[in-house]
Write a protein that holds these residues in place. Structure first.
Motif, mmCIF file in Angstrom:
data_model
loop_
_atom_site.group_PDB
_atom_site.id
_atom_site.type_symbol
_atom_site.label_atom_id
_atom_site.label_comp_id
_atom_site.label_asym_id
_atom_site.label_seq_id
_atom_site.Cartn_x
_atom_site.Cartn_y
_atom_site.Cartn_z
ATOM 1 N N HIS A 80 -7.267 10.248 -0.065
ATOM 2 C CA HIS A 80 -6.182 10.020 0.884
ATOM 3 C C HIS A 80 -5.029 9.311 0.184
ATOM 4 N N SER A 81 -3.807 9.519 0.656
ATOM 5 C CA SER A 81 -2.732 8.589 0.360
ATOM 6 C C SER A 81 -3.034 7.340 1.173
ATOM 7 N N LEU A 82 -3.169 6.209 0.513
ATOM 8 C CA LEU A 82 -3.615 5.006 1.213
ATOM 9 C C LEU A 82 -2.669 4.626 2.343
ATOM 10 N N LYS A 83 -1.382 4.905 2.187
ATOM 11 C CA LYS A 83 -0.429 4.544 3.234
ATOM 12 C C LYS A 83 -0.676 5.319 4.533
ATOM 13 N N ASP A 84 -1.369 6.464 4.457
ATOM 14 C CA ASP A 84 -1.646 7.274 5.640
ATOM 15 C C ASP A 84 -2.990 6.947 6.282
ATOM 16 N N LEU A 85 -3.734 6.024 5.690
ATOM 17 C CA LEU A 85 -5.087 5.755 6.160
ATOM 18 C C LEU A 85 -5.082 4.600 7.158
ATOM 19 N N PRO A 86 -5.687 4.780 8.334
ATOM 20 C CA PRO A 86 -5.750 3.674 9.302
ATOM 21 C C PRO A 86 -6.386 2.430 8.686
ATOM 22 N N VAL A 87 -5.939 1.260 9.140
ATOM 23 C CA VAL A 87 -6.469 0.019 8.564
ATOM 24 C C VAL A 87 -7.863 -0.296 9.092
ATOM 25 N N ALA A 88 -8.200 0.205 10.260
ATOM 26 C CA ALA A 88 -9.540 -0.036 10.802
ATOM 27 C C ALA A 88 -10.553 0.803 10.031
ATOM 28 N N PRO A 89 -11.681 0.216 9.620
ATOM 29 C CA PRO A 89 -12.690 0.993 8.896
ATOM 30 C C PRO A 89 -13.295 2.082 9.765
ATOM 31 N N GLU A 90 -13.683 3.169 9.142
ATOM 32 C CA GLU A 90 -14.340 4.264 9.839
ATOM 33 C C GLU A 90 -15.854 4.079 9.714
ATOM 34 N N PRO A 91 -16.586 3.936 10.814
ATOM 35 C CA PRO A 91 -18.034 3.726 10.727
ATOM 36 C C PRO A 91 -18.711 4.808 9.895
ATOM 37 N N GLY A 92 -19.525 4.380 8.957
ATOM 38 C CA GLY A 92 -20.265 5.307 8.106
ATOM 39 C C GLY A 92 -19.563 5.657 6.812
ATOM 40 N N LEU A 93 -18.277 5.289 6.684
ATOM 41 C CA LEU A 93 -17.519 5.608 5.476
ATOM 42 C C LEU A 93 -17.060 4.332 4.787
ATOM 43 N N VAL A 94 -16.772 4.438 3.490
ATOM 44 C CA VAL A 94 -16.307 3.290 2.714
ATOM 45 C C VAL A 94 -15.260 3.756 1.710
ATOM 46 N N ILE A 95 -14.227 2.949 1.516
ATOM 47 C CA ILE A 95 -13.258 3.208 0.442
ATOM 48 C C ILE A 95 -13.880 2.689 -0.844
ATOM 49 N N ALA A 96 -14.449 3.596 -1.619
ATOM 50 C CA ALA A 96 -15.210 3.207 -2.799
ATOM 51 C C ALA A 96 -14.321 2.914 -4.000
ATOM 52 N N ALA A 97 -13.114 3.472 -4.028
ATOM 53 C CA ALA A 97 -12.228 3.238 -5.170
ATOM 54 C C ALA A 97 -10.775 3.357 -4.743
ATOM 55 N N ILE A 98 -9.946 2.504 -5.323
ATOM 56 C CA ILE A 98 -8.492 2.598 -5.235
ATOM 57 C C ILE A 98 -7.992 2.566 -6.673
ATOM 58 N N PRO A 99 -7.663 3.726 -7.253
ATOM 59 C CA PRO A 99 -7.262 3.756 -8.660
ATOM 60 C C PRO A 99 -5.912 3.076 -8.892
ATOM 61 N N VAL A 100 -5.519 3.006 -10.162
ATOM 62 C CA VAL A 100 -4.240 2.397 -10.538
ATOM 63 C C VAL A 100 -3.111 3.024 -9.734
ATOM 64 N N ARG A 101 -2.252 2.184 -9.226
ATOM 65 C CA ARG A 101 -1.184 2.601 -8.320
ATOM 66 C C ARG A 101 0.026 3.130 -9.087
ATOM 67 N N GLU A 102 0.620 4.176 -8.547
ATOM 68 C CA GLU A 102 1.922 4.632 -9.026
ATOM 69 C C GLU A 102 2.991 3.653 -8.542
ATOM 70 N N ASP A 103 4.192 3.743 -9.108
ATOM 71 C CA ASP A 103 5.321 2.938 -8.656
ATOM 72 C C ASP A 103 5.483 3.136 -7.146
ATOM 73 N N PRO A 104 5.397 2.067 -6.336
ATOM 74 C CA PRO A 104 5.385 2.236 -4.880
ATOM 75 C C PRO A 104 6.759 2.366 -4.233
ATOM 76 N N ARG A 105 7.841 2.271 -4.980
ATOM 77 C CA ARG A 105 9.172 2.234 -4.362
ATOM 78 C C ARG A 105 9.578 3.584 -3.773
ATOM 79 N N ASP A 106 10.562 3.526 -2.877
ATOM 80 C CA ASP A 106 11.179 4.725 -2.335
ATOM 81 C C ASP A 106 12.318 5.171 -3.237
ATOM 82 N N VAL A 107 12.660 6.448 -3.136
ATOM 83 C CA VAL A 107 13.806 6.973 -3.877
ATOM 84 C C VAL A 107 14.703 7.743 -2.919
ATOM 85 N N LEU A 108 15.962 7.840 -3.315
ATOM 86 C CA LEU A 108 16.925 8.669 -2.610
ATOM 87 C C LEU A 108 17.107 9.955 -3.397
#
Length: 333
Positions: A80-108
């Motif tokens: 998933h794109s983490l920004k699109d993922l609800p903050v409440a945990p989903e029963p039965g699932l786990v976020i097992a990894a969050i790899p190195v982040r790309e530059d988070p800024r917005d662009v025009l």
């Protein structure tokens, strides 16, 4: 509980070009570790319904179908794109990894190489994000913010057709698609804070697949997880969804004594720009949730509740506009 890894890991992904690019990147990292991986395309409501995000559910609209596929054992991993993922945990699932982040800024991305400040009064900026719209309107540039949806290519085509003078996109998405040359300006977070979790990927699996959970830890990045945990704790405490006008950016920094801290900045505003709250907080690296909750408490005290819980409606400005609160210690003074 599954204590052995499948011979081939089935990785569920949305079918958009950006989603499959992100999922392929994750698959390649897992292949480098010796795993066999196949991609399984899943269609989500967010892909087929181009109505405004606030009318089709906002939070989790891209994640729900993939999560259901995980729970039905149709795939083993979801990206998933983490920004699109609800903050409440989903029963039965786990976020097992969050790899190195790309530059988070917005662009025009604008016609004629324009920057945000160069778009003439009355010009049209396209975005489907209430967060971006609220921050653009708060700048008082005299431009029109027009709601648009679609994939990256579709949104940039609005410029070529003359419908928009510019669109605002995530830098990470353009980078992953090899389209950074289309950006005419990387927007300073002082003007526009990104969405909580923007630029980061979340790799989810079933909690009961213990061998897979352990294997995925190899591509987890501790600093990215700490920073995004603070951002998402802020969002959760505000009771705001991923379609609310909230921006947040956490960074890991080192103090003079060598201690690691998390520096978190956040924006909450109304869509029309009449309310603009920008605050910051610094706290210990090993308690990112407390950092996020601490800053959220400041924002709520200063009048953020109406903005985040009624993102499309009018809100009254806060009776006072405080300066930024640099950290917990200074606030307590």
């Amino acid at each position: 509980m599954t204590t052995t890894l499948p011979t081939t890991l089935r990785l569920g992904t949305r079918r958009s070009e950006l989603a499959t690019t992100q999922s392929t990147w994750v698959a390649d990292r897992l292949r480098e570790l010796g795993h066999q991986v196949e991609l399984v395309e899943i269609v989500t409501e967010g892909d087929t319904n181009l109505a405004p995000m606030t009318t089709i559910g906002g939070t989790g609209v891209f994640a729900a179908a993939i999560r259901q596929a995980l729970l039905r054992d149709e795939v083993d991993i979801a990206v998933h794109s983490l920004k699109d993922l609800p903050v409440a945990p989903e029963p039965g699932l786990v976020i097992a990894a969050i790899p190195v982040r790309e530059d988070p800024r917005d662009v025009l991305v604008a016609r004629d190489g324009l920057t945000l400040g160069e778009i003439p009064a009355g010009g049209v900026i396209g975005t489907g994000s209430t967060r971006r719209a609220a921050q653009i309107n708060a700048l008082g540039l005299g431009v029109e913010v027009r709601g648009i949806r679609g994939n990256v290519g579709t949104r940039m085509a609005r410029i070529d057709s003359g419908e928009c003078d510019a669109v605002v996109l995530a830098r990470a998405g353009l980078a992953r698609l090899g389209l950074l040359d289309r950006a005419t300006e990387v927007i300073d977070p002082l003007q526009m804070l990104p969405a909580p979790g923007q630029g980061a990927l979340a790799i989810e699996c079933r909690e009961s697949d213990t061998a897979l959970v352990e294997a995925l830890r190899a591509i987890d990045d501790a600093d990215t997880r700490a920073a995004t945990t603070a951002e998402r704790a802020l969002l959760q405490t505000l009771e705001a969804g991923c379609s609310a006008p909230v921006g947040a950016l956490a960074e890991v920094a080192e103090e003079e004594d060598g201690r690691l801290v998390i520096s978190l900045r956040a924006f909450v505003g109304t869509l029309d720009g009449s309310l603009e709250l920008r605050r910051s907080w610094v706290g210990p690296y090993d308690t990112p949730e407390q950092v996020g909750r601490g800053l959220a408490a400041v924002l709520l005290e200063d009048g953020a509740a109406d903005a985040v819980r009624k993102p499309a409606g009018p809100s009254q400005p806060s009776p006072e506009r405080r300066t930024e609160v640099p950290n917990a210690t200074e606030r307590e003074k």
